[in-house]
Scaffold this motif. Structure first.
Motif, short mmCIF file in Angstrom:
data_model
loop_
_atom_site.label_atom_id
_atom_site.label_comp_id
_atom_site.label_asym_id
_atom_site.label_seq_id
_atom_site.Cartn_x
_atom_site.Cartn_y
_atom_site.Cartn_z
N LEU A 12 0.81 -1.21 0.00
CA LEU A 12 0.00 0.00 0.00
C LEU A 12 0.85 1.27 0.00
O LEU A 12 0.36 2.34 -0.35
N GLY A 13 2.12 1.16 0.36
CA GLY A 13 3.01 2.31 0.32
C GLY A 13 3.45 2.69 -1.08
O GLY A 13 3.94 3.80 -1.30
N THR A 14 3.28 1.77 -2.01
CA THR A 14 3.64 2.06 -3.41
C THR A 14 2.39 2.16 -4.27
O THR A 14 2.01 3.22 -4.74
N VAL A 15 1.72 1.03 -4.45
CA VAL A 15 0.50 1.01 -5.26
C VAL A 15 -0.10 -0.38 -5.17
O VAL A 15 0.61 -1.36 -4.92
N VAL A 16 -1.41 -0.45 -5.34
CA VAL A 16 -2.08 -1.74 -5.41
C VAL A 16 -2.96 -1.74 -6.66
O VAL A 16 -3.33 -0.69 -7.17
N PRO A 17 -3.30 -2.94 -7.17
CA PRO A 17 -4.11 -3.02 -8.40
C PRO A 17 -5.42 -2.24 -8.30
O PRO A 17 -6.11 -2.28 -7.28
N PHE A 18 -5.71 -1.52 -9.36
CA PHE A 18 -6.93 -0.71 -9.45
C PHE A 18 -7.05 0.24 -8.26
O PHE A 18 -8.13 0.47 -7.74
N GLY A 19 -5.90 0.80 -7.86
CA GLY A 19 -5.87 1.71 -6.73
C GLY A 19 -5.95 3.16 -7.17
O GLY A 19 -6.77 3.53 -8.01
N LEU A 20 -5.07 3.99 -6.62
CA LEU A 20 -5.09 5.43 -6.87
C LEU A 20 -4.19 5.78 -8.05
O LEU A 20 -3.22 5.08 -8.35
N ASN A 21 -4.50 6.89 -8.72
CA ASN A 21 -3.56 7.41 -9.71
C ASN A 21 -2.55 8.30 -8.99
O ASN A 21 -2.57 8.45 -7.76
N THR A 22 -1.66 8.92 -9.74
CA THR A 22 -0.55 9.65 -9.12
C THR A 22 -1.01 10.80 -8.24
O THR A 22 -0.60 10.95 -7.09
N ARG A 23 -1.87 11.64 -8.78
CA ARG A 23 -2.34 12.78 -8.00
C ARG A 23 -3.16 12.34 -6.80
O ARG A 23 -3.07 12.91 -5.71
N GLN A 24 -3.94 11.30 -6.97
CA GLN A 24 -4.75 10.79 -5.86
C GLN A 24 -3.86 10.20 -4.77
O GLN A 24 -4.14 10.38 -3.57
N TYR A 70 3.85 -5.02 -26.39
CA TYR A 70 3.86 -4.05 -25.31
C TYR A 70 2.43 -3.68 -24.95
O TYR A 70 1.74 -3.00 -25.71
N TYR A 71 1.97 -4.13 -23.78
CA TYR A 71 0.57 -3.97 -23.41
C TYR A 71 0.32 -2.78 -22.49
O TYR A 71 1.22 -2.33 -21.79
N TYR A 72 -0.91 -2.32 -22.52
CA TYR A 72 -1.37 -1.24 -21.64
C TYR A 72 -2.84 -1.44 -21.34
O TYR A 72 -3.54 -2.14 -22.08
N PRO A 73 -3.38 -0.89 -20.24
CA PRO A 73 -2.64 -0.15 -19.21
C PRO A 73 -2.09 -1.10 -18.15
O PRO A 73 -2.52 -2.25 -18.05
N GLY A 74 -1.18 -0.60 -17.33
CA GLY A 74 -0.73 -1.35 -16.17
C GLY A 74 -1.76 -1.19 -15.06
O GLY A 74 -1.58 -0.36 -14.17
N TRP A 75 -2.81 -1.98 -15.11
CA TRP A 75 -3.93 -1.80 -14.18
C TRP A 75 -3.51 -2.02 -12.72
O TRP A 75 -4.19 -1.60 -11.79
N TRP A 76 -2.39 -2.67 -12.55
CA TRP A 76 -1.88 -2.89 -11.19
C TRP A 76 -1.07 -1.69 -10.68
O TRP A 76 -0.70 -1.64 -9.52
N GLU A 77 -0.78 -0.73 -11.56
CA GLU A 77 0.03 0.41 -11.16
C GLU A 77 -0.48 1.69 -11.80
O GLU A 77 0.11 2.22 -12.74
N GLY A 78 -1.59 2.18 -11.27
CA GLY A 78 -2.10 3.48 -11.72
C GLY A 78 -1.20 4.61 -11.27
O GLY A 78 -1.30 5.74 -11.75
N ASN A 79 -0.32 4.32 -10.34
CA ASN A 79 0.79 5.17 -9.95
C ASN A 79 1.82 4.23 -9.35
O ASN A 79 1.56 3.02 -9.24
#
Length: 368
Positions: free
Chosen positions: A113-125, A236-245
């Motif tokens: 949770l200190g970095t990012v979790v799947p379908f979590g927050l984007n960078t600004r959030q 090369y696939y997108y999006p990285g749904w596990w890393e919105g930030n």
């Protein structure tokens, strides 16, 4: 009369200063001790934005303290391997580490949770939750269990979905795939039939080259181009749904942090905040150019299908339910983050996404 008395008294004061030479030195110069720390990073020097963030923090701190507070930076492997940064800080091998918290989710999923979790927050959030939503305090309440103190110091922004040797069109295509993927995303991918592998950045290319893994996610075009993944796995696939930030931290030994003078703490926090903004801005500036180069050199840009996205979202919620049912640390931080996500996504739907989607349509129509 009063004017003459004032001037006479002022003259005495001036003479006293001139005679004794009692000119006050700046407070920081009087109280600033000389401190030398070492900071080990999880990243190789070739990644000039990720590892460059560590160097930037050290540079700002040195300049702001007139070189009284020196932090020497070390790339992954120079002191300890990239995935042993928390251990090195925790046991006092180094005073500081520069890393992604989710690399250590094997110790406790709460680290993710200190970095990012799947379908979590984007960078600004994520920045908003950390600084305005209580996230920093919640995370540090958890990190205290490991004798470390964390400060967010960078963000990659939304990431890509990674490099695959073969095309992935259906959920069935994922089954049996060996993939380098970090954090809780590995648990989600396991539910979809993937065999997740956790590797440090510098180990990914050799693993792809040798066939140890069939696919790998890293960051985005700028860093991925440097590591050369397109030569081996061109899809090369997108999006990285596990890393919105993907937020990065400096971790500091808790006793070292508590003993640090308050002005040095403030300077270090300011250096991290500056580097957080710098990192995200640099990726936003560099990724578009790098993506064009990758496509021109043969990379195939492909979206994950809607069925894959829906299956991943379902599997993600199953993973969250399993973890929150048995891990109180995770649940406490996760509940805060997800409540914040709900409000943020609603707000972004109103303004941010409406604007972004309109501009995306103009881009698709060739009007920009």
């Amino acid at each position: 009369m009063q004017r003459r008395k004032f001037l006479r008294n002022a003259g005495v004061g001036t003479a006293a200063v001139a005679t004794t030479g009692l000119v006050a030195a700046p407070a920081i110069a009087q109280s600033a001790p000389e401190i030398n720390w070492r900071m080990t990073s999880s990243f190789p020097k070739s990644l000039d934005t990720l590892y460059g963030g560590a160097e930037r923090i050290a540079k700002i701190v040195a300049e702001a303290t007139d070189n009284k507070f020196q932090i020497r930076t070390f790339a992954a492997g120079e002191i300890v391997p990239g995935l042993q940064v928390v251990d090195a800080v925790q046991n006092g091998t180094v005073e500081m580490g520069h890393t992604a918290s989710y690399y250590f989710f094997g110790k406790d999923p709460t680290f993710a949770l200190g970095t990012v979790v799947p379908f979590g927050l984007n960078t600004r959030q994520m920045n908003a939750w950390v600084t305005q939503g209580g996230g920093e305090q919640l995370l540090n309440d958890f990190y205290k269990n490991y004798n470390i103190y964390g400060i967010v110091c960078g963000n990659t922004t939304a990431q890509m979905g990674g490099w695959f040797r073969k095309e992935i069109n259906t959920v069935e295509d994922l089954k049996g795939l060996k993939m380098r993927i970090a954090g809780l995303a590995g648990d989600v991918m396991s539910k979809l039939g993937v065999i997740p592998q956790q590797l440090a950045g510098g180990d990914i290319y050799p693993a792809l080259e040798k066939g140890t893994v069939d696919a790998a996610e890293w960051v985005g075009p700028y860093d991925d181009q440097k590591l050369g993944f397109a030569k081996i796995a061109p899809n090369y696939y997108y999006p990285g749904w596990w890393e919105g930030n993907a937020a990065f931290h400096v971790f500091i030994g808790l006793d070292k942090w508590n003993a640090l003078p308050k002005n040095y703490q403030a300077i270090l926090r300011a250096a991290c905040a500056d580097t957080n903004n710098w990192t995200a801005a640099k990726y936003d500036a560099d990724n578009p150019k790098a993506l064009r180069v990758l496509i021109a050199s043969g990379a195939k840009l492909l979206p994950f299908s809607q069925p894959i996205m829906e299956a991943a979202f379902k599997a993600t919620n199953e993973v969250y339910a399993e973890i929150t049912a048995k891990n109180a640390n995770f649940k406490k931080v996760f509940d805060s983050m997800m409540a914040f996500r709900k409000d943020e996504v609603l707000w972004f739907r109103v303004a941010e996404n409406t604007f972004d989607n309109f501009m995306a349509r103009q881009s698709a129509a060739g009007k920009l």
